[in-house]
Write an enzyme that holds these catalytic residues in place. Structure first.
Site, PDB file in Angstrom:
ATOM      1  N   ASN A 137     -81.171  32.839  26.466  1.00  0.00           N
ATOM      2  CA  ASN A 137     -81.027  33.152  27.891  1.00  0.00           C
ATOM      3  C   ASN A 137     -79.667  32.732  28.431  1.00  0.00           C
ATOM      4  OD1 ASN A 137     -82.232  30.152  28.076  1.00  0.00           O
ATOM      5  ND2 ASN A 137     -81.184  30.602  30.002  1.00  0.00           N
ATOM      6  N   CYS A 138     -79.298  33.336  29.539  1.00  0.00           N
ATOM      7  CA  CYS A 138     -78.204  32.847  30.386  1.00  0.00           C
ATOM      8  C   CYS A 138     -78.660  33.119  31.813  1.00  0.00           C
ATOM      9  CB  CYS A 138     -76.861  33.499  30.031  1.00  0.00           C
ATOM     10  SG  CYS A 138     -76.829  35.295  30.097  1.00  0.00           S
ATOM     11  N   MET A 140     -78.179  35.952  33.825  1.00  0.00           N
ATOM     12  CA  MET A 140     -78.688  37.310  33.984  1.00  0.00           C
ATOM     13  C   MET A 140     -79.223  37.906  32.689  1.00  0.00           C
ATOM     14  SD  MET A 140     -78.407  38.113  37.159  1.00  0.00           S
ATOM     15  CE  MET A 140     -78.597  39.892  37.089  1.00  0.00           C
ATOM     16  N   GLY A 141     -78.918  37.269  31.565  1.00  0.00           N
ATOM     17  CA  GLY A 141     -79.347  37.816  30.285  1.00  0.00           C
ATOM     18  C   GLY A 141     -78.594  39.069  29.898  1.00  0.00           C
ATOM     19  N   ARG A 142     -77.319  39.124  30.274  1.00  0.00           N
ATOM     20  CA  ARG A 142     -76.537  40.339  30.006  1.00  0.00           C
ATOM     21  C   ARG A 142     -75.226  40.076  29.271  1.00  0.00           C
ATOM     22  NH1 ARG A 142     -75.864  44.232  34.971  1.00  0.00           N
ATOM     23  NH2 ARG A 142     -75.578  45.682  33.239  1.00  0.00           N
ATOM     24  N   SER A 143     -74.607  38.920  29.481  1.00  0.00           N
ATOM     25  CA  SER A 143     -73.272  38.688  28.930  1.00  0.00           C
ATOM     26  C   SER A 143     -73.245  37.558  27.905  1.00  0.00           C
ATOM     27  CB  SER A 143     -72.280  38.419  30.059  1.00  0.00           C
ATOM     28  OG  SER A 143     -70.962  38.281  29.578  1.00  0.00           O
ATOM     29  N   ARG A 144     -73.415  36.318  28.344  1.00  0.00           N
ATOM     30  CA  ARG A 144     -73.329  35.186  27.422  1.00  0.00           C
ATOM     31  C   ARG A 144     -74.418  35.220  26.359  1.00  0.00           C
ATOM     32  NH1 ARG A 144     -72.733  30.892  32.285  1.00  0.00           N
ATOM     33  NH2 ARG A 144     -73.945  32.565  33.256  1.00  0.00           N
TER      34      ARG A 144
END
Length: 209
Positions: A137-138, A140-144
């Site tokens: 997870n991060c 937004m769950g889109r980049s990291r």
């Protein structure tokens, strides 16, 4: 500087790189960015992108009840820290999960590549047990988080950077920032060279036999 002194240019991160021996071409950064222009699944809080491997957002990571109910055994927080997704071993002390935190900023200038191999090793160790379920997870769950999952697929599932992106995009809407894409591209070039070296060694061994 003397007029005849050659000027050394920085490597162009946007140019494609072709391996002359295998013919494999690592796309330029712009070509990688274009992969995300096409349609992707509707955004959800969490998605399974590989067997027992999930990418999720802050809401997912904070919901201990749902994590336990859905059988998650490992959590890799790619936004660890007080000012990010502030979880950790103590936060999950009332459920049985193994935690790994990565203090990363979602900035193109941030060196996420320093975590590619440690994070990939954590995921690999977790998935070695068929009963494990891993959440990366991060915020937004889109980049990291997505970038670390892509690196895992490249390192341990022998995917190219394009294959890994297409695999995840089938299941989740992701968008690593431009700096992370460049770092994944560099990883792709490195892995291609390593695989070529392994193949050359194997061919030499066969000849020696």
């Amino acid at each position: 500087m003397p007029a005849d002194t050659p000027i050394r240019k920085k490597p162009n991160a946007y140019a494609s790189v072709v391996d002359p021996d295998t013919g494999y071409c690592t796309p330029g950064a712009f070509e990688l960015e274009r992969l995300f222009w096409h349609g992707a699944p509707k955004y959800n809080h969490v998605n399974e992108v590989w067997p027992n491997l999930y990418i999720g957002d802050e809401k997912t990571a904070l919901d201990r009840y749902s994590l336990e109910k859905n059988g998650f055994t490992h959590i890799l927080n790619a936004a660890h820290g007080r000012w990010n997704v502030d979880t950790g071993p103590e936060y999950y002390s009332d459920i049985t999960v193994e935690y790994y935190g990565v203090e990363a900023e979602d900035l193109p200038s941030f060196n996420l590549s320093q975590f590619f191999y440690p994070a990939a090793q954590f995921i690999r160790n977790a998935l070695s047990s068929p009963s494990s379920k891993v959440l990366v997870n991060c915020a937004m769950g889109r980049s990291r988080s997505a970038s670390l999952v892509l690196a895992y697929l490249m390192i341990y599932e022998n995917m190219t950077v394009v294959d890994s992106i297409m695999q995840v995009l089938k299941h989740r809407c992701i968008l690593p920032n431009r700096g992370f894409l460049k770092q994944l591209r560099e990883l792709d070039i490195q892995l291609a060279l390593e695989r070529r070296g392994t193949e050359d060694t194997a061919k030499k061994a066969q000849k020696d036999d």
